[in-house]
Design a protein around this motif. Structure first.
Motif, PDB file in Angstrom:
ATOM      1  N   GLN A 196      40.294  50.836  44.668  1.00 55.47           N
ATOM      2  CA  GLN A 196      41.308  51.640  45.344  1.00 55.47           C
ATOM      3  C   GLN A 196      42.716  51.200  44.939  1.00 55.47           C
ATOM      4  N   GLY A 197      42.806  50.340  43.907  1.00 56.34           N
ATOM      5  CA  GLY A 197      44.099  49.905  43.402  1.00 56.34           C
ATOM      6  C   GLY A 197      44.632  48.617  44.007  1.00 56.34           C
ATOM      7  N   HIS A 198      43.929  48.046  44.981  1.00 59.14           N
ATOM      8  CA  HIS A 198      44.430  46.836  45.630  1.00 59.14           C
ATOM      9  C   HIS A 198      44.515  45.653  44.671  1.00 59.14           C
ATOM     10  N   GLY A 199      43.507  45.484  43.828  1.00 57.96           N
ATOM     11  CA  GLY A 199      43.525  44.380  42.870  1.00 57.96           C
ATOM     12  C   GLY A 199      44.693  44.492  41.908  1.00 57.96           C
ATOM     13  N   SER A 200      44.938  45.686  41.407  1.00 53.97           N
ATOM     14  CA  SER A 200      46.059  45.899  40.490  1.00 53.97           C
ATOM     15  C   SER A 200      47.384  45.635  41.181  1.00 53.97           C
ATOM     16  N   ARG A 201      47.531  46.111  42.421  1.00 53.97           N
ATOM     17  CA  ARG A 201      48.768  45.851  43.157  1.00 53.97           C
ATOM     18  C   ARG A 201      48.966  44.355  43.376  1.00 53.97           C
ATOM     19  N   LEU A 202      47.889  43.627  43.663  1.00 56.19           N
ATOM     20  CA  LEU A 202      47.993  42.181  43.865  1.00 56.19           C
ATOM     21  C   LEU A 202      48.416  41.467  42.585  1.00 56.19           C
ATOM     22  N   VAL A 203      47.777  41.802  41.474  1.00 60.81           N
ATOM     23  CA  VAL A 203      48.124  41.166  40.201  1.00 60.81           C
ATOM     24  C   VAL A 203      49.572  41.489  39.837  1.00 60.81           C
ATOM     25  N   ASN A 204      49.981  42.738  39.984  1.00 57.37           N
ATOM     26  CA  ASN A 204      51.356  43.114  39.658  1.00 57.37           C
ATOM     27  C   ASN A 204      52.361  42.377  40.541  1.00 57.37           C
ATOM     28  N   ALA A 205      52.071  42.267  41.832  1.00 52.09           N
ATOM     29  CA  ALA A 205      52.978  41.550  42.736  1.00 52.09           C
ATOM     30  C   ALA A 205      53.033  40.070  42.375  1.00 52.09           C
ATOM     31  N   ALA A 206      51.893  39.486  42.040  1.00 54.39           N
ATOM     32  CA  ALA A 206      51.856  38.074  41.648  1.00 54.39           C
ATOM     33  C   ALA A 206      52.709  37.844  40.404  1.00 54.39           C
ATOM     34  N   VAL A 207      52.579  38.724  39.419  1.00 54.40           N
ATOM     35  CA  VAL A 207      53.361  38.618  38.186  1.00 54.40           C
ATOM     36  C   VAL A 207      54.852  38.747  38.509  1.00 54.40           C
ATOM     37  N   ASP A 208      55.214  39.689  39.384  1.00 57.26           N
ATOM     38  CA  ASP A 208      56.625  39.856  39.749  1.00 57.26           C
ATOM     39  C   ASP A 208      57.190  38.589  40.384  1.00 57.26           C
ATOM     40  N   VAL A 209      56.452  37.992  41.318  1.00 55.55           N
ATOM     41  CA  VAL A 209      56.922  36.770  41.984  1.00 55.55           C
ATOM     42  C   VAL A 209      57.055  35.638  40.972  1.00 55.55           C
ATOM     43  N   LEU A 210      56.061  35.473  40.115  1.00 52.72           N
ATOM     44  CA  LEU A 210      56.112  34.403  39.113  1.00 52.72           C
ATOM     45  C   LEU A 210      57.273  34.614  38.139  1.00 52.72           C
ATOM     46  N   ARG A 211      57.450  35.842  37.691  1.00 50.39           N
ATOM     47  CA  ARG A 211      58.548  36.144  36.763  1.00 50.39           C
ATOM     48  C   ARG A 211      59.898  35.848  37.423  1.00 50.39           C
ATOM     49  N   GLU A 212      60.075  36.256  38.677  1.00 44.88           N
ATOM     50  CA  GLU A 212      61.324  35.990  39.404  1.00 44.88           C
ATOM     51  C   GLU A 212      61.576  34.492  39.553  1.00 44.88           C
ATOM     52  N   ALA A 213      60.499  33.696  39.586  1.00 44.08           N
ATOM     53  CA  ALA A 213      60.629  32.243  39.718  1.00 44.08           C
ATOM     54  C   ALA A 213      60.847  31.564  38.365  1.00 44.08           C
ATOM     55  N   GLY A 214      60.890  32.351  37.292  1.00 46.23           N
ATOM     56  CA  GLY A 214      61.160  31.786  35.981  1.00 46.23           C
ATOM     57  C   GLY A 214      59.947  31.579  35.098  1.00 46.23           C
ATOM     58  N   ALA A 215      58.775  32.008  35.552  1.00 50.26           N
ATOM     59  CA  ALA A 215      57.578  31.854  34.719  1.00 50.26           C
ATOM     60  C   ALA A 215      57.665  32.785  33.515  1.00 50.26           C
ATOM     61  N   GLN A 216      57.229  32.277  32.386  1.00 54.62           N
ATOM     62  CA  GLN A 216      57.189  33.081  31.163  1.00 54.62           C
ATOM     63  C   GLN A 216      55.767  33.473  30.782  1.00 54.62           C
ATOM     64  N   HIS A 217      54.795  32.797  31.396  1.00 54.43           N
ATOM     65  CA  HIS A 217      53.378  33.092  31.166  1.00 54.43           C
ATOM     66  C   HIS A 217      52.636  32.991  32.487  1.00 54.43           C
ATOM     67  N   VAL A 218      51.514  33.690  32.574  1.00 58.08           N
ATOM     68  CA  VAL A 218      50.613  33.561  33.713  1.00 58.08           C
ATOM     69  C   VAL A 218      49.230  33.265  33.158  1.00 58.08           C
ATOM     70  N   ALA A 219      48.516  32.397  33.865  1.00 66.60           N
ATOM     71  CA  ALA A 219      47.150  32.040  33.476  1.00 66.60           C
ATOM     72  C   ALA A 219      46.250  32.153  34.702  1.00 66.60           C
ATOM     73  N   THR A 220      44.985  32.310  34.446  1.00 69.50           N
ATOM     74  CA  THR A 220      43.989  32.262  35.518  1.00 69.50           C
ATOM     75  C   THR A 220      42.658  31.853  34.897  1.00 69.50           C
ATOM     76  N   TRP A 221      41.771  31.374  35.726  1.00 68.25           N
ATOM     77  CA  TRP A 221      40.437  30.969  35.278  1.00 68.25           C
ATOM     78  C   TRP A 221      39.411  31.907  35.884  1.00 68.25           C
ATOM     79  N   CYS A 222      38.390  32.239  35.108  1.00 67.76           N
ATOM     80  CA  CYS A 222      37.370  33.187  35.545  1.00 67.76           C
ATOM     81  C   CYS A 222      35.990  32.677  35.149  1.00 67.76           C
ATOM     82  N   LEU A 223      35.056  32.750  36.066  1.00 68.21           N
ATOM     83  CA  LEU A 223      33.677  32.379  35.760  1.00 68.21           C
ATOM     84  C   LEU A 223      33.154  33.230  34.611  1.00 68.21           C
ATOM     85  N   VAL A 224      32.466  32.616  33.688  1.00 67.09           N
ATOM     86  CA  VAL A 224      31.875  33.344  32.572  1.00 67.09           C
ATOM     87  C   VAL A 224      30.937  34.438  33.096  1.00 67.09           C
TER      88      VAL A 224
END
Length: 184
Positions: A108-136
């Motif tokens: 329903q778009g919630h995951g995309s909205r969460l990822v986009n908001a997370a990227v916005d907050v990180l970018r505003e804080a000066g992050a130039q990259h984002v990483a995450t770990w995912c189970l194979v």
């Protein structure tokens, strides 16, 4: 004035029970068949809610945030972010440390909205990259994350997932948050 049907906002202490419930369901699903039954049984909504409540009351230093996705007023998902703890990450790498959408509210778009908001907050804080770990084994999440612009960088780790030292392999996914020279 009416509330938006779907939104993302910074979590409050009052959101901890809903986040704990969602996290328990998501972790039970993600780790089913990967962790021993006694570990699987420990994915308890109350325990997760208590941990989130404590973290929200006394957050760690730096850019640590818990954001929640809402359907109307109901919390249906969450994303936790902070600076990357990876030894090979630079000071400008942020990390999505936890992400989950309630199974009844997916696609329903919630995951995309969460990822986009997370990227916005990180970018505003000066992050130039984002990483995450995912189970194979978690192909659905990995597909979602790659469709969101994160790509495997070749790094992997074997996370201990039980008191008996059983492990589960995770792969790291990354994305640039700023235009790299030559990206035009």
């Amino acid at each position: 004035m009416t509330a938006a049907d779907a939104s993302v906002r910074t979590a409050t202490v009052n959101d901890a029970p809903a986040v704990g419930q969602t996290q328990a369901l998501v972790w039970q699903e993600a780790y089913d068949g990967i962790v021993p039954p006694r570990v699987h049984a420990a994915f308890d909504p109350q325990a997760f809610a208590t941990a989130w409540r404590d973290a929200l009351r006394t957050p760690p230093e730096g850019v640590h945030r818990l954001l929640v996705a809402r359907a109307g007023e109901q919390v249906v998902g969450f994303v936790a972010i902070g600076p990357s703890q990876d030894p090979d990450a630079g000071q400008t790498t942020g990390e999505i440390t936890a992400l989950g959408v309630h199974p009844m509210h997916r696609r329903q778009g919630h995951g995309s909205r969460l990822v986009n908001a997370a990227v916005d907050v990180l970018r505003e804080a000066g992050a130039q990259h984002v990483a995450t770990w995912c189970l194979v084994e978690h192909e659905g999440l990995r597909s979602f994350l790659t469709a969101s612009g994160l790509t495997p960088d070749g790094a992997f780790r074997d996370r201990v997932v039980s008191p008996d030292d059983d492990t589960a392999r995770e792969v790291r996914l990354i994305a640039a948050l700023v235009e790299e020279p030559g990206d035009d």
